[in-house]
Design an enzyme around this catalytic site. Structure first.
Site, PDB file in Angstrom:
ATOM      1  N   CYS A   1     -15.556  55.340   0.158  1.00 53.55           N
ATOM      2  CA  CYS A   1     -16.084  55.072  -1.162  1.00 53.55           C
ATOM      3  C   CYS A   1     -15.142  55.315  -2.199  1.00 53.55           C
ATOM      4  O   CYS A   1     -15.543  56.063  -3.523  1.00 53.55           O
ATOM      5  CB  CYS A   1     -17.410  56.124  -1.454  1.00 53.55           C
ATOM      6  SG  CYS A   1     -18.812  55.809  -0.220  1.00 53.55           S
TER       7      CYS A   1
ATOM      8  N   HIS B   1     -14.340  59.003  -6.325  1.00 49.10           N
ATOM      9  CA  HIS B   1     -15.244  58.467  -5.382  1.00 49.10           C
ATOM     10  C   HIS B   1     -16.063  57.279  -6.421  1.00 49.10           C
ATOM     11  O   HIS B   1     -16.185  57.383  -7.679  1.00 49.10           O
ATOM     12  CB  HIS B   1     -16.243  59.588  -5.093  1.00 49.10           C
ATOM     13  CG  HIS B   1     -17.373  59.391  -4.001  1.00 49.10           C
ATOM     14  ND1 HIS B   1     -18.574  58.446  -4.453  1.00 49.10           N
ATOM     15  CD2 HIS B   1     -17.401  59.563  -2.721  1.00 49.10           C
ATOM     16  CE1 HIS B   1     -19.147  58.345  -3.466  1.00 49.10           C
ATOM     17  NE2 HIS B   1     -18.698  59.029  -2.495  1.00 49.10           N
TER      18      HIS B   1
ATOM     19  N   GLN C   1     -16.646  67.674  -3.333  1.00 51.96           N
ATOM     20  CA  GLN C   1     -15.932  68.141  -2.357  1.00 51.96           C
ATOM     21  C   GLN C   1     -15.157  69.332  -2.437  1.00 51.96           C
ATOM     22  O   GLN C   1     -14.503  70.027  -1.989  1.00 51.96           O
ATOM     23  CB  GLN C   1     -14.350  67.158  -2.190  1.00 51.96           C
ATOM     24  CG  GLN C   1     -14.984  65.678  -1.675  1.00 51.96           C
ATOM     25  CD  GLN C   1     -15.627  65.934  -0.286  1.00 51.96           C
ATOM     26  OE1 GLN C   1     -15.199  66.705   0.382  1.00 51.96           O
ATOM     27  NE2 GLN C   1     -16.290  64.820   0.162  1.00 51.96           N
TER      28      GLN C   1
HETATM   29  C1  LIG Z   1     -19.938  62.616  -1.460  1.00 48.23           C
HETATM   30  C2  LIG Z   1     -19.128  62.407  -2.820  1.00 48.23           C
HETATM   31  C3  LIG Z   1     -20.008  62.053  -4.028  1.00 48.23           C
HETATM   32  C4  LIG Z   1     -21.346  61.530  -3.675  1.00 48.23           C
HETATM   33  O1  LIG Z   1     -22.401  62.497  -3.379  1.00 48.23           O
HETATM   34  P1  LIG Z   1     -23.895  62.136  -2.994  1.00 48.23           P
HETATM   35  O2  LIG Z   1     -24.231  63.244  -2.171  1.00 48.23           O
HETATM   36  O3  LIG Z   1     -23.740  60.932  -1.938  1.00 48.23           O
HETATM   37  O4  LIG Z   1     -24.627  61.790  -4.129  1.00 48.23           O
HETATM   38  C5  LIG Z   1     -19.468  61.785  -5.207  1.00 48.23           C
HETATM   39  N1  LIG Z   1     -18.203  62.325  -5.236  1.00 48.23           N
HETATM   40  C6  LIG Z   1     -17.536  62.884  -4.356  1.00 48.23           C
HETATM   41  C7  LIG Z   1     -15.922  63.189  -4.704  1.00 48.23           C
HETATM   42  C8  LIG Z   1     -17.945  63.035  -3.136  1.00 48.23           C
HETATM   43  O5  LIG Z   1     -17.228  63.358  -2.135  1.00 48.23           O
END
Ligand SMILES: *Cc1c(COP(=O)(O)O)cnc(C)c1O
Length: 405
Positions: free
Chosen positions: A363, A121, A202
């Site tokens: 993302c 991400h 996740q």
């Molecule tokens: C959602 C997510 C993030 C970021 O999380 P935030 O709550 O937006 O800070 C980072 N890594 C992974 C794998 C994600 O799914």
């Protein structure tokens, strides 16, 4: 007993209509829905507890402090950390990774290497790029194969450079659902003396990580993907690392003594918790964890794996539909495209039918670049979803195909 209709009643939002249709919420990878107990924990805090913590001698301040610290203890037990002071409240996964990446500059010199994976991400790429720009360290990437799985032989080669100081890798990919072999990756990082941070954002909605068994140095996650509120997350760090890392932000709460000549830092965990924290949501994260334990992680996994198998079978039967990512060792996420149709157009038609999916790069632009696609449609299932909802998704995709091709 896992009774899906009772469980669905715990989530008020699930009985809503969207665009005149019952909501089918398949965007759990972006954020999960919240059960009533979590919503109640937040309002109860403001109704009867609200006071600043760790400061007042008065009764409410004590009650608020106790509730916040007992939530920290619940989180500690949940991830099996050795000490509650290894559990740092942050604003989320992003905040947690930035905390580590920022302080890690103290341990780097020009030419040192940081490894991330091809599945990350943006939150687990950009903070390390900023760190490299500051220190002259070099970011290297553990590649993946066509199945969306990391190539461990390449990981070994990268570690063999002898220059790797930090490995940052996700437990589960948000874009494809790949479950990475992190236990093995942690061991290998330690064999060459590198630290390792696991992005667990996740993983925590589906499983209970054991940070001692894993032996990772850092583990980061967000409350909002595991039935908790937005704006709060956790950085687990091994005590010796948290002792060595410098503070991230300066301010109230994080000091022992302040003079104009200089200041000294508070003990862990307060050294990393400058300012008034997100008290209500920190407490509600504890409630969310209790809720998930009441349901039971075994039940959660069983339901989600059934949904994944059912959806994979149904979607695979749609002509022209391609699923990205591994067939095994994956979580309840299906990332797909349909020949000749833009993911955004499918998402828009599904939305009209009340079905919420994510479309785009999730993302994780490097993952999309790898497959030479602009993005995918991602349906991510939670334990409160049903097979009937998957049937609605399938009907929606068929309709989108008819309208768009
Ligand atoms: C959602 C997510 C993030 C970021 O999380 P935030 O709550 O937006 O800070 C980072 N890594 C992974 C794998 C994600 O799914």
């Amino acid at each position: 007993m896992f009774d899906i209709s009772n469980i669905r009643k715990d989530f008020p939002i699930l009985s809503q209509q969207v665009n005149g249709k019952p909501l089918v919420y398949f965007d759990n990878g972006a954020t999960s829905q919240k059960p009533q107990v979590v919503i109640d924990a937040i309002s109860k805090y403001y109704e009867v507890i609200n006071a600043n913590i760790h400061r007042g001698v008065h009764t409410l301040s004590q009650i608020a402090t106790d509730a916040y610290e007992s939530s920290r203890e619940k989180i500690r037990a949940h991830i099996n950390a050795s000490h509650a002071h290894e559990v740092i409240f942050t604003s989320g996964t992003t905040g947690a990774i930035n905390l580590v990446a920022s302080g890690f500059s103290e341990f780097l010199k020009a030419g040192d290497e940081i490894l991330v994976s091809a599945l990350e991400h943006h939150s687990n790429i950009v903070p390390w790029q900023l760190l490299c720009a500051k220190t002259g360290a070099v970011l290297k990437v553990i590649p993946m194969d066509e199945n969306g799985e990391l190539i461990l032989a390449e990981y070994d080669k990268l570690l063999a450079s002898g220059k790797v100081k930090m490995v940052a890798v996700n437990h589960i990919s948000n874009a494809l659902g790949t479950v990475n072999p992190i236990a093995e990756m942690i061991n290998k990082a330690h064999e060459v003396g590198a630290a390792i941070l696991i992005d667990g954002a996740q993983a925590v909605p589906h499983m209970q990580p054991d940070v001692q068994a894993l032996d990772c140095d850092f583990y980061a996650f967000s409350a909002h993907k595991m039935c908790g509120p937005t704006g709060v997350g956790i950085l687990y760090g091994k005590e010796n690392w948290l002792q060595k890392l410098p503070p991230y932000q300066g301010g109230g709460e994080m000091i022992k003594e302040v003079t104009f000549e200089g200041s000294t830092w508070a003990d862990l965990p307060h050294k990393f918790e400058a300012g008034t924290p997100n008290i209500a949501d920190g407490i509600a994260l504890g409630t969310a964890i209790d809720y998930m334990h009441d349901i039971g992680f075994e039940n959660i996994q069983k339901q989600e794996m059934e949904l994944l198998a059912y959806a994979t079978e149904k979607l695979s039967g749609i002509e022209g539909l391609r699923i990205f990512g591994p067939k095994e060792r994956k979580t309840s996420v299906i990332s797909f495209n349909i020949d000749g149709i833009h993911p955004y157009d499918i998402g828009t038609i599904l939305d009209k039918m009340g079905v919420a999916v994510r479309t785009g790069h999730h993302c994780a632009q490097p993952v999309m670049s790898f497959f030479c696609i602009p993005g995918t449609v991602r349906a991510s299932f939670s334990f409160y979803n049903t097979k009937e909802e998957i049937d609605i998704l399938v009907a929606g995709i068929e309709k989108a195909k008819r309208m768009l091709s």
